[in-house]
Design a protein around this motif. Structure first.
Motif, PDB file in Angstrom:
ATOM      1  N   THR A 176       5.726  -1.593   7.043  1.00 43.85           N
ATOM      2  CA  THR A 176       6.745  -0.608   7.400  1.00 43.85           C
ATOM      3  C   THR A 176       6.248   0.154   8.635  1.00 43.85           C
TER       4      THR A 176
ATOM      5  N   ARG B  86      -2.168  11.627   4.345  1.00 41.69           N
ATOM      6  CA  ARG B  86      -3.034  12.123   5.421  1.00 41.69           C
ATOM      7  C   ARG B  86      -4.282  12.818   4.880  1.00 41.69           C
TER       8      ARG B  86
ATOM      9  N   THR C 108      -7.036   4.939   3.495  1.00 40.36           N
ATOM     10  CA  THR C 108      -8.276   4.483   4.129  1.00 40.36           C
ATOM     11  C   THR C 108      -9.332   4.158   3.083  1.00 40.36           C
TER      12      THR C 108
ATOM     13  N   ILE D  22       0.869  -1.172   0.000  1.00 40.11           N
ATOM     14  CA  ILE D  22       0.000   0.000   0.000  1.00 40.11           C
ATOM     15  C   ILE D  22       0.902   1.217   0.000  1.00 40.11           C
TER      16      ILE D  22
ATOM     17  N   VAL E  71       0.960   5.633  -0.874  1.00 38.80           N
ATOM     18  CA  VAL E  71       0.315   6.895  -1.272  1.00 38.80           C
ATOM     19  C   VAL E  71       1.430   7.913  -1.540  1.00 38.80           C
TER      20      VAL E  71
HETATM   21  N1  ACO Z   1       2.046   8.411  11.195  1.00 38.20           N
HETATM   22  C1  ACO Z   1       1.062   8.347  12.120  1.00 38.20           C
HETATM   23  N2  ACO Z   1      -0.229   8.024  11.825  1.00 38.20           N
HETATM   24  C2  ACO Z   1      -0.518   7.746  10.545  1.00 38.20           C
HETATM   25  C3  ACO Z   1       0.466   7.803   9.515  1.00 38.20           C
HETATM   26  C4  ACO Z   1       1.807   8.143   9.895  1.00 38.20           C
HETATM   27  N3  ACO Z   1       2.800   8.214   8.992  1.00 38.20           N
HETATM   28  N4  ACO Z   1      -0.122   7.499   8.332  1.00 38.20           N
HETATM   29  C5  ACO Z   1      -1.421   7.265   8.617  1.00 38.20           C
HETATM   30  N5  ACO Z   1      -1.674   7.403   9.945  1.00 38.20           N
HETATM   31  C6  ACO Z   1      -2.956   7.191  10.649  1.00 38.20           C
HETATM   32  C7  ACO Z   1      -3.541   8.516  11.039  1.00 38.20           C
HETATM   33  O1  ACO Z   1      -4.248   8.338  12.235  1.00 38.20           O
HETATM   34  C8  ACO Z   1      -4.471   8.819   9.893  1.00 38.20           C
HETATM   35  O2  ACO Z   1      -5.558   9.642  10.256  1.00 38.20           O
HETATM   36  P1  ACO Z   1      -5.363  11.255  10.412  1.00 38.20           P
HETATM   37  O3  ACO Z   1      -4.617  11.731   9.202  1.00 38.20           O
HETATM   38  O4  ACO Z   1      -6.759  11.760  10.478  1.00 38.20           O
HETATM   39  O5  ACO Z   1      -4.579  11.434  11.681  1.00 38.20           O
HETATM   40  C9  ACO Z   1      -4.994   7.451   9.532  1.00 38.20           C
HETATM   41  O6  ACO Z   1      -3.906   6.562   9.773  1.00 38.20           O
HETATM   42  C10 ACO Z   1      -5.477   7.352   8.093  1.00 38.20           C
HETATM   43  O7  ACO Z   1      -4.451   7.718   7.210  1.00 38.20           O
HETATM   44  P2  ACO Z   1      -4.649   7.933   5.627  1.00 38.20           P
HETATM   45  O8  ACO Z   1      -4.711   9.391   5.297  1.00 38.20           O
HETATM   46  O9  ACO Z   1      -5.775   7.101   5.152  1.00 38.20           O
HETATM   47  O10 ACO Z   1      -3.267   7.309   5.101  1.00 38.20           O
HETATM   48  P3  ACO Z   1      -2.370   7.843   3.878  1.00 38.20           P
HETATM   49  O11 ACO Z   1      -3.230   8.037   2.676  1.00 38.20           O
HETATM   50  O12 ACO Z   1      -1.559   8.979   4.319  1.00 38.20           O
HETATM   51  O13 ACO Z   1      -1.427   6.576   3.589  1.00 38.20           O
HETATM   52  C11 ACO Z   1       0.459   5.123   4.002  1.00 38.20           C
HETATM   53  C12 ACO Z   1      -0.747   5.873   4.617  1.00 38.20           C
HETATM   54  C13 ACO Z   1      -0.018   4.218   2.860  1.00 38.20           C
HETATM   55  C14 ACO Z   1       1.124   4.237   5.067  1.00 38.20           C
HETATM   56  C15 ACO Z   1       1.461   6.183   3.467  1.00 38.20           C
HETATM   57  O14 ACO Z   1       2.011   6.874   4.544  1.00 38.20           O
HETATM   58  C16 ACO Z   1       2.603   5.634   2.619  1.00 38.20           C
HETATM   59  O15 ACO Z   1       2.435   5.388   1.433  1.00 38.20           O
HETATM   60  N6  ACO Z   1       3.824   5.450   3.211  1.00 38.20           N
HETATM   61  C17 ACO Z   1       5.013   4.998   2.516  1.00 38.20           C
HETATM   62  C18 ACO Z   1       4.852   3.589   2.020  1.00 38.20           C
HETATM   63  C19 ACO Z   1       4.540   2.621   3.158  1.00 38.20           C
HETATM   64  O16 ACO Z   1       5.236   2.572   4.151  1.00 38.20           O
HETATM   65  N7  ACO Z   1       3.469   1.830   2.983  1.00 38.20           N
HETATM   66  C20 ACO Z   1       3.047   0.793   3.916  1.00 38.20           C
HETATM   67  C21 ACO Z   1       3.836  -0.417   3.630  1.00 38.20           C
HETATM   68  S1  ACO Z   1       3.235  -1.823   4.444  1.00 38.20           S
HETATM   69  C22 ACO Z   1       2.584  -2.781   3.244  1.00 38.20           C
HETATM   70  O17 ACO Z   1       2.635  -2.402   2.086  1.00 38.20           O
HETATM   71  C23 ACO Z   1       1.905  -4.080   3.547  1.00 38.20           C
END
Ligand code: ACO
Ligand code: ZN
Length: 226
Positions: free
Chosen positions: A213, A181, A186, A173, A175
């Motif tokens: 991660t 954020r 979600t 996953i 973004v």
């Molecule tokens: N730190 C703390 N809380 C977080 C974070 C973070 N980095 N990311 C999401 N959240 C929590 C928050 O509570 C958030 O709600 P809020 O913004 O109202 O506080 C809630 O999760 C929902 O977040 P979204 O906005 O839906 O998540 P987003 O679209 O930002 O995507 C993701 C999250 C996919 C993890 C993104 O940060 C990303 O792409 N990171 C780099 C790649 C990565 O590490 N992906 C996960 C790998 S694991 C796997 O693939 C199985």
């Protein structure tokens, strides 16, 4: 207004000699020719990779005011598969995944979030699974750790040893950095739950994240508890 915001951001970062590109998100030092070169190379390729030109046949599985989610299946036309693969590589690159191919490509489904500027800013790859190991870590356990501690240890203590029933595995996953954020991950997951199995809605317990991660774990913990 955007220029004004960018100026403030630039001013804040200039003191460290770093600039953050407002379209590709890369942080680099504008004074350094080699950095500049690397940025211009990355910039073009990246924006090309996440550009969505529009397909003759697209499977829209969700629509929002700020974008839509497309589903790409293994038997879809070549242009769709190729694009899904290109975006997955962008994600893999950022995740530091070495493995370029999927474990079971014939069963992988890719969900792509397209924003109103026709950029693919979110990507989620699923695989069917039979069992999973629950993520045990709570975010507050991590609050006293430095980032290095966290990175080093997160894999070791993330999972229980007791397998549980799960149906849908989230193999990736991702973004786009400048679009985080905003609920894109979600919405991707909510859409997976309602479309992964025809005629049934998966519960949050029926999906599992593979090898998350630190970002992924924070997100997954929040998602599973809400
Ligand atoms: N730190 C703390 N809380 C977080 C974070 C973070 N980095 N990311 C999401 N959240 C929590 C928050 O509570 C958030 O709600 P809020 O913004 O109202 O506080 C809630 O999760 C929902 O977040 P979204 O906005 O839906 O998540 P987003 O679209 O930002 O995507 C993701 C999250 C996919 C993890 C993104 O940060 C990303 O792409 N990171 C780099 C790649 C990565 O590490 N992906 C996960 C790998 S694991 C796997 O693939 C199985
Ligand atoms: Zn750039």
């Amino acid at each position: 207004k955007q220029d004004e915001d960018q100026l403030i951001i630039d001013a804040g970062q200039k003191q460290f000699g770093a600039t953050s590109c407002s379209s590709c998100g890369m942080v680099y030092s504008a004074d350094n020719p080699e950095d500049n070169f690397q940025h211009s190379q990355f910039h073009q390729r990246f924006l090309e990779s996440i550009k969505y030109v529009g397909w003759k046949k697209e499977r829209v599985v969700a629509e929002f005011w700020d974008g839509k989610i497309l589903l790409v299946m293994p038997d879809d036309p070549k242009y769709a598969i190729k694009k899904a693969e290109e975006v997955r590589q962008v994600a893999d690159n950022e995740l530091g995944f070495q493995q370029v191919t999927l474990t079971r490509p014939a069963q992988a489904k890719t969900y792509l979030f397209i924003n109103s500027e026709r950029m693919i800013v979110g990507c989620l790859v699923t695989e069917p699974i039979r069992q999973a190991f629950r993520v045990l870590m709570q975010p507050d356990q991590a609050k006293d750790m430095t980032k290095d501690d966290f990175m080093e240890r997160h894999r070791a203590w993330c999972c229980s040893t007791v397998p549980e029933q799960a149906i849908c595995g989230i193999s990736r996953i991702w973004v786009f950095g400048l679009a985080r954020r905003k609920g894109i991950a979600t919405r991707l997951l909510d859409t997976v739950r309602s479309t992964f199995m025809y005629g049934s809605h998966l519960t949050k317990d029926e999906i599992a994240f593979s090898d998350p991660t630190p970002d992924g774990k924070l997100f997954a913990t929040k998602y599973s508890n809400t």
